[in-house]
Design an enzyme around this catalytic site. Structure first.
Site, PDB file in Angstrom:
ATOM      1  N   CYS A 195       0.816  -1.217   0.000  1.00  0.00           N
ATOM      2  CA  CYS A 195       0.000   0.000   0.000  1.00  0.00           C
ATOM      3  C   CYS A 195       0.846   1.262   0.000  1.00  0.00           C
ATOM      4  O   CYS A 195       0.373   2.316  -0.397  1.00  0.00           O
ATOM      5  CB  CYS A 195      -0.928   0.011   1.210  1.00  0.00           C
ATOM      6  SG  CYS A 195      -2.169  -1.294   1.159  1.00  0.00           S
ATOM      7  N   ARG A 241      -4.981   5.776  -2.003  1.00  0.00           N
ATOM      8  CA  ARG A 241      -5.349   4.361  -1.933  1.00  0.00           C
ATOM      9  C   ARG A 241      -5.663   3.941  -0.497  1.00  0.00           C
ATOM     10  O   ARG A 241      -6.661   3.251  -0.249  1.00  0.00           O
ATOM     11  CB  ARG A 241      -4.226   3.491  -2.488  1.00  0.00           C
ATOM     12  CG  ARG A 241      -4.603   2.014  -2.487  1.00  0.00           C
ATOM     13  CD  ARG A 241      -3.472   1.112  -2.890  1.00  0.00           C
ATOM     14  NE  ARG A 241      -3.941  -0.269  -2.995  1.00  0.00           N
ATOM     15  CZ  ARG A 241      -3.158  -1.312  -3.193  1.00  0.00           C
ATOM     16  NH1 ARG A 241      -1.863  -1.152  -3.306  1.00  0.00           N
ATOM     17  NH2 ARG A 241      -3.661  -2.520  -3.284  1.00  0.00           N
TER      18      ARG A 241
END
Length: 304
Positions: A195, A241
């Site tokens: 991530c 994100r």
């Protein structure tokens, strides 16, 4: 070396070119197929190195894209085996060392001198110079040692976690942070390498550099600024994100955050990054045009 030069010129003649490239392609496939088979079924199957296949296939396309441009730029084949053979042999020795000792940085990295050596032997230094960016592009395919990835990833994860916490807190979400662990409502989210790690930074940097090379900007300042700004663009895309994942988890539960929507958030990351790259390039174009106009106005005033 004259003998090798005659062979190279013979192979690069119009009626022999296809056979030469088929032989080279088969040779490369035989040598490197086990390496990339292991990568696709091993390292590249992990989230940390998920950028590998993307960069690899983009690299292949980019070599094809640049080679097709050779006639338009009037670049002919002028074999340079005197330099090509030592580089090719060096690359093969590095491959043997990497393969025998399971050192992926050598095993995969050897592809760069091997391709450079083949290019010099059969096409020459002018073609190698024209393809310099394609060879540089391949550097992003080479897996970095774990200690390098870990050292670079932790500060990035911490920064992404910090930004996510403050943005969602400002939007009145019940969120707290401990290191790289985010707690939103009753859910806990660990900001993992995928991530906010080097994989997305590498992929976005590669795509940004590819965008610059394909669009072929003439302004060195514009190219330099866009290359530098890709790093904060990658950071913003990663924060986006993580925010999306946190909101999905908070509103629809942990199963939604870790399921299909988790993978979809990766698409959101790259779409966000691509839009930011295009927008940044547009802004740099406007600033560059204004700077040119101001310079032209200044020069005209001086002439008067």
């Amino acid at each position: 070396m004259d003998k090798f030069g005659n062979i190279a010129r013979h192979w690069t003649s119009p009626d022999k070119t296809m056979g030469a490239w088929i032989a080279i392609a088969v040779g490369l496939l035989i040598v490197y197929f086990p390496t990339f088979w292991d990568l696709f079924h091993g390292l590249w199957g992990t989230e940390r190195h998920a950028h590998g296949p993307i960069v690899f296939f983009v690299s292949i396309w980019f070599f094809y894209f640049k080679l097709k441009q050779l006639p338009a730029y009037g670049i002919s084949f002028e074999p340079f085996p005197v330099l090509g053979w030592p580089i090719l042999i060096f690359g093969l020795l590095v491959f043997i060392l990497g393969r025998s000792q399971t050192l992926l940085i050598f095993e995969v990295g050897s592809l760069i001198p091997v391709l450079l050596g083949i290019t010099l032997i059969f096409m020459g230094s002018r073609v190698a110079k024209f393809l310099w960016f394609a060879f540089f592009f391949l550097c992003f395919v080479v897996p970095l040692p774990a200690f390098v990835v870990d050292a670079a990833t932790l500060p990035m994860k911490t920064a992404v976690s910090f930004a996510t916490e403050h943005i969602l807190y400002a939007l009145d979400y019940p969120i707290a942070r401990t290191g790289v662990m985010l707690t939103i409502g009753q859910y806990q989210l660990l900001v993992a390498d995928a991530c906010a790690g080097l994989n997305s930074l590498f992929t976005l940097e590669v795509l940004g550099l590819l965008y610059m090379n394909v669009t072929h900007h003439e302004s060195p300042f514009r190219n330099f600024m866009l290359a530098v700004l890709i790093i904060p663009i990658s950071f913003i895309a990663n924060v986006t994100r993580v925010i999306v994942l946190a909101l999905i988890t908070y509103h629809w539960g942990d199963a939604a955050g870790q399921g299909f929507l988790h993978e979809f958030s990766g698409i959101v990351l790259f779409i966000t990054a691509l839009l930011l790259v295009i927008a940044t390039d547009g802004l740099l174009r406007v600033l560059s045009n204004k700077f040119k106009k101001s310079q032209q106005a200044t020069s005209s005033d001086l002439k008067v």
